[in-house]
Design a protein around this motif. Structure first.
Motif, PDB file in Angstrom:
ATOM      1  N   GLU A  60       0.832  -1.203   0.000  1.00 24.06           N
ATOM      2  CA  GLU A  60       0.000   0.000   0.000  1.00 24.06           C
ATOM      3  C   GLU A  60       0.874   1.263   0.000  1.00 24.06           C
ATOM      4  O   GLU A  60       0.910   2.039   0.947  1.00 24.06           O
ATOM      5  CB  GLU A  60      -0.938  -0.017   1.206  1.00 24.06           C
ATOM      6  N   VAL A  61       1.575   1.432  -1.117  1.00 28.67           N
ATOM      7  CA  VAL A  61       2.400   2.619  -1.338  1.00 28.67           C
ATOM      8  C   VAL A  61       2.099   3.137  -2.748  1.00 28.67           C
ATOM      9  O   VAL A  61       1.686   2.384  -3.632  1.00 28.67           O
ATOM     10  CB  VAL A  61       3.906   2.311  -1.203  1.00 28.67           C
ATOM     11  N   GLU A  62       2.311   4.433  -2.949  1.00 27.63           N
ATOM     12  CA  GLU A  62       2.054   4.995  -4.271  1.00 27.63           C
ATOM     13  C   GLU A  62       3.017   4.444  -5.306  1.00 27.63           C
ATOM     14  O   GLU A  62       2.667   4.284  -6.474  1.00 27.63           O
ATOM     15  CB  GLU A  62       2.154   6.530  -4.224  1.00 27.63           C
ATOM     16  N   GLU A  63       4.225   4.131  -4.859  1.00 26.48           N
ATOM     17  CA  GLU A  63       5.244   3.636  -5.781  1.00 26.48           C
ATOM     18  C   GLU A  63       6.147   2.646  -5.053  1.00 26.48           C
ATOM     19  O   GLU A  63       6.669   2.947  -3.975  1.00 26.48           O
ATOM     20  CB  GLU A  63       6.085   4.805  -6.308  1.00 26.48           C
ATOM     21  N   ARG A  65       9.440   0.802  -4.045  1.00 26.52           N
ATOM     22  CA  ARG A  65      10.819   1.296  -3.994  1.00 26.52           C
ATOM     23  C   ARG A  65      11.783   0.148  -3.734  1.00 26.52           C
ATOM     24  O   ARG A  65      11.469  -0.803  -3.007  1.00 26.52           O
ATOM     25  CB  ARG A  65      10.985   2.326  -2.861  1.00 26.52           C
ATOM     26  N   MET A 106       9.948   6.303   6.843  1.00 26.89           N
ATOM     27  CA  MET A 106       8.641   6.550   6.229  1.00 26.89           C
ATOM     28  C   MET A 106       8.621   7.856   5.431  1.00 26.89           C
ATOM     29  O   MET A 106       7.868   7.989   4.465  1.00 26.89           O
ATOM     30  CB  MET A 106       7.568   6.599   7.311  1.00 26.89           C
ATOM     31  N   LYS A 107       9.446   8.822   5.828  1.00 27.52           N
ATOM     32  CA  LYS A 107       9.456  10.117   5.151  1.00 27.52           C
ATOM     33  C   LYS A 107       9.984  10.005   3.724  1.00 27.52           C
ATOM     34  O   LYS A 107       9.723  10.885   2.902  1.00 27.52           O
ATOM     35  CB  LYS A 107      10.304  11.108   5.943  1.00 27.52           C
ATOM     36  N   SER A 108      10.728   8.935   3.441  1.00 28.81           N
ATOM     37  CA  SER A 108      11.252   8.728   2.088  1.00 28.81           C
ATOM     38  C   SER A 108      10.283   7.951   1.204  1.00 28.81           C
ATOM     39  O   SER A 108      10.583   7.692   0.041  1.00 28.81           O
ATOM     40  CB  SER A 108      12.592   7.985   2.160  1.00 28.81           C
ATOM     41  N   LEU A 109       9.102   7.600   1.748  1.00 25.88           N
ATOM     42  CA  LEU A 109       8.118   6.800   1.033  1.00 25.88           C
ATOM     43  C   LEU A 109       6.822   7.593   0.847  1.00 25.88           C
ATOM     44  O   LEU A 109       6.604   8.604   1.515  1.00 25.88           O
ATOM     45  CB  LEU A 109       7.806   5.522   1.815  1.00 25.88           C
ATOM     46  N   ARG A 110       5.982   7.093  -0.021  1.00 28.07           N
ATOM     47  CA  ARG A 110       4.630   7.640  -0.151  1.00 28.07           C
ATOM     48  C   ARG A 110       3.653   6.516   0.178  1.00 28.07           C
ATOM     49  O   ARG A 110       3.164   5.803  -0.707  1.00 28.07           O
ATOM     50  CB  ARG A 110       4.405   8.200  -1.557  1.00 28.07           C
ATOM     51  N   VAL A 111       3.419   6.370   1.480  1.00 27.82           N
ATOM     52  CA  VAL A 111       2.565   5.304   1.979  1.00 27.82           C
ATOM     53  C   VAL A 111       1.110   5.761   1.902  1.00 27.82           C
ATOM     54  O   VAL A 111       0.777   6.873   2.299  1.00 27.82           O
ATOM     55  CB  VAL A 111       2.941   4.932   3.428  1.00 27.82           C
ATOM     56  N   LEU A 112       0.250   4.907   1.389  1.00 27.60           N
ATOM     57  CA  LEU A 112      -1.159   5.242   1.253  1.00 27.60           C
ATOM     58  C   LEU A 112      -1.845   5.277   2.626  1.00 27.60           C
ATOM     59  O   LEU A 112      -1.466   4.527   3.541  1.00 27.60           O
ATOM     60  CB  LEU A 112      -1.850   4.226   0.352  1.00 27.60           C
TER      61      LEU A 112
END
Length: 217
Positions: A60-63, A65, A106-112
């Protein structure tokens, strides 16, 4: 495989150590202190070609990694000191770790926003599940170093999770994947009789009453 829960339910409850009474609040019930750092794991210790080692972040992430170890080490680094507690009844105080706080990672990710749970995937064929909120505690790290030295292979080199407020099987060694999930699902030990939450101060060792530890022998 004989379930470790079956083995643990017959284990003798250790005497609580006669140490400084002011420190007893740090020791969960049924635990005994050790100065050593016992080594427990399922399967062989993995060996790596570090130029091809990666950490995959998916679910559940936008992209999705893929991180190299160098990319992880380029993130803000933190140190923590914490007590750790193993379900096999040992506890160790004041362990020192260095790595990336999960909340910083988490700040380096785009978690939904739908992501409420996380499955940690590790070698070899190991998984453990946690609520995302547990991973956001201040002292939860993706750790590279222990006691001011790089992790040894038997303690999780090159990367392990450290979640001090839960039994230590949740602190997976040899982390290779982080899966964000909408719904919870059980990991390896959670599917073999261990408690899903694993709070040591509540003695959440086992998944049902049939695995209750005896009071003493």
């Amino acid at each position: 495989m004989r379930d470790k829960a079956d083995w643990l339910k017959t284990a003798k409850v250790p005497d609580r150590p006669h140490s400084d009474a002011s420190m007893q609040y740090r020791l969960p019930p049924g635990q005994t202190l050790t100065e050593k750092f016992p080594i427990l794991h399922e399967g062989p210790v993995p060996e790596y070609e570090m130029n091809s080692w990666t950490l995959r972040v998916f679910g559940e992430v936008e992209e999705e990694r893929i991180f190299s170890l160098d990319e992880l080490k380029a993130l803000p680094q933190s140190r923590s000191e914490s007590d750790i507690h193993c379900v096999t009844r040992w506890s160790k105080f004041d362990t020192r770790w260095e790595g990336v706080k999960f909340r910083d990672f988490m700040k380096s990710l785009r978690v939904l926003p739908e992501a409420k749970y996380v499955m940690i995937h590790a070698d070899t064929n190991y998984e453990t599940n946690l609520p995302l909120e547990d991973l956001l505690h201040e002292d939860v790290l993706l750790a590279f170093n222990y006691d001011d030295k790089p992790l040894t292979p038997k303690h999780g080199y090159p990367l392990r999770l450290v979640v001090p407020h839960l039994y230590f099987w949740k602190s997976a060694k040899w982390v290779r994947g982080i899966e964000f999930m909408k719904e919870d699902r059980k990991g390896f030990w959670e599917s073999h009789g261990f408690h899903n939450t694993a709070d040591p101060f509540k003695e959440q060792r086992f998944s049902s009453d049939e695995y209750e530890m005896p009071e003493g022998e």
